[in-house]
Motif scaffolding. Structure first.
Motif, short mmCIF file in Angstrom:
data_model
loop_
_atom_site.label_atom_id
_atom_site.label_comp_id
_atom_site.label_asym_id
_atom_site.label_seq_id
_atom_site.Cartn_x
_atom_site.Cartn_y
_atom_site.Cartn_z
N ASP A 32 39.36 37.11 46.31
CA ASP A 32 40.48 36.36 45.84
C ASP A 32 40.12 34.81 46.56
O ASP A 32 39.59 34.99 47.77
CB ASP A 32 41.85 36.98 46.46
CG ASP A 32 42.76 36.08 46.46
OD1 ASP A 32 43.12 35.86 45.17
OD2 ASP A 32 43.69 35.58 47.32
N GLN A 82 36.76 46.68 35.45
CA GLN A 82 36.32 45.22 35.83
C GLN A 82 35.78 45.64 37.08
O GLN A 82 36.18 46.31 37.93
CB GLN A 82 37.47 44.45 35.78
CG GLN A 82 38.15 44.21 34.53
CD GLN A 82 39.36 43.08 34.77
OE1 GLN A 82 39.67 42.63 35.90
NE2 GLN A 82 39.85 42.77 33.54
N ASP A 128 42.43 45.05 36.87
CA ASP A 128 42.44 46.47 36.46
C ASP A 128 43.32 47.38 37.22
O ASP A 128 43.24 47.81 38.22
CB ASP A 128 40.96 47.00 36.40
CG ASP A 128 40.91 48.50 35.85
OD1 ASP A 128 41.78 48.91 35.04
OD2 ASP A 128 40.11 49.21 36.35
N LYS A 154 35.34 44.06 40.87
CA LYS A 154 36.08 43.59 41.71
C LYS A 154 35.45 42.04 42.16
O LYS A 154 34.15 41.98 42.44
CB LYS A 154 36.14 44.36 43.26
CG LYS A 154 37.16 45.68 42.89
CD LYS A 154 37.54 46.46 43.98
CE LYS A 154 38.17 47.69 43.57
NZ LYS A 154 39.15 48.06 44.48
N ARG A 155 36.47 41.32 42.34
CA ARG A 155 35.98 39.94 42.87
C ARG A 155 36.92 39.26 44.14
O ARG A 155 37.83 39.70 44.23
CB ARG A 155 35.93 38.99 41.85
CG ARG A 155 37.49 38.80 41.14
CD ARG A 155 37.61 38.16 39.90
NE ARG A 155 38.86 38.02 39.34
CZ ARG A 155 39.63 38.82 38.80
NH1 ARG A 155 39.03 39.95 38.63
NH2 ARG A 155 40.82 38.33 38.46
N GLN A 187 44.09 51.93 40.20
CA GLN A 187 45.18 52.24 41.02
C GLN A 187 45.71 53.64 40.73
O GLN A 187 46.63 54.24 41.58
CB GLN A 187 46.11 51.18 41.14
CG GLN A 187 45.84 49.80 41.40
CD GLN A 187 46.75 48.61 41.35
OE1 GLN A 187 48.04 49.12 41.14
NE2 GLN A 187 46.49 47.68 41.39
N ALA A 219 39.22 41.85 48.21
CA ALA A 219 38.58 42.15 46.91
C ALA A 219 39.65 42.83 45.90
O ALA A 219 40.42 43.38 46.41
CB ALA A 219 37.47 43.18 47.08
N GLY A 220 39.52 42.35 44.88
CA GLY A 220 40.59 42.76 43.97
C GLY A 220 40.21 42.57 42.28
O GLY A 220 39.10 41.90 42.34
N SER A 221 41.10 42.98 41.43
CA SER A 221 40.47 42.90 40.08
C SER A 221 41.93 43.07 39.19
O SER A 221 43.20 43.47 39.80
CB SER A 221 39.61 43.94 39.49
OG SER A 221 40.16 45.17 39.53
N PRO A 267 36.75 52.08 37.51
CA PRO A 267 37.10 50.61 37.13
C PRO A 267 36.68 50.17 35.77
O PRO A 267 35.57 50.23 35.43
CB PRO A 267 36.45 50.16 38.36
CG PRO A 267 35.45 50.99 38.80
CD PRO A 267 35.81 52.35 38.34
#
Length: 92
Positions: free
Chosen positions: A36, A31, A46, A33-34, A50, A42-44, A29
């Motif tokens: 939403d 970045q 980047d 994850k932060r 995936q 949790a997502g980014s 990864p």
């Protein structure tokens, strides 16, 4: 771009070894994850995280990584050693 190459592990829920001969190239990864703000998932941003590329051999995965300039680390799993034991050995 960082990546790791590893052999797919055996599924713990089944006794079969289907698809364990495949080698996977996963990207690290880029970045963190932060959460939403709306849903809390949790997502980014980047998209490389995936991507999961599958190869028949380790050499094919390493060749792909070197051709595309990907800094890849290969994780080799040691072979499993079976301890052959008879049922009668329990009563010796």
């Amino acid at each position: 771009m960082q990546a790791r190459i590893y052999q797919r592990p055996k599924n713990a829920m089944q006794s079969g070894k289907a698809l364990t001969e495949q080698w996977i190239l996963d990207f690290a990864p880029a970045q963190a994850k932060r959460p939403d703000p709306l849903m809390g998932w949790a997502g980014s941003g980047d998209t490389q995280a995936q991507v999961q590329l599958k190869f028949p051999t380790r050499e094919a995965a390493e060749a792909y990584a070197s051709k595309h300039g990907i800094d890849a680390v290969v994780h080799i799993v040691p072979p499993k050693r079976l301890k052959i034991q008879a049922y009668a050995d329990n009563f010796r």
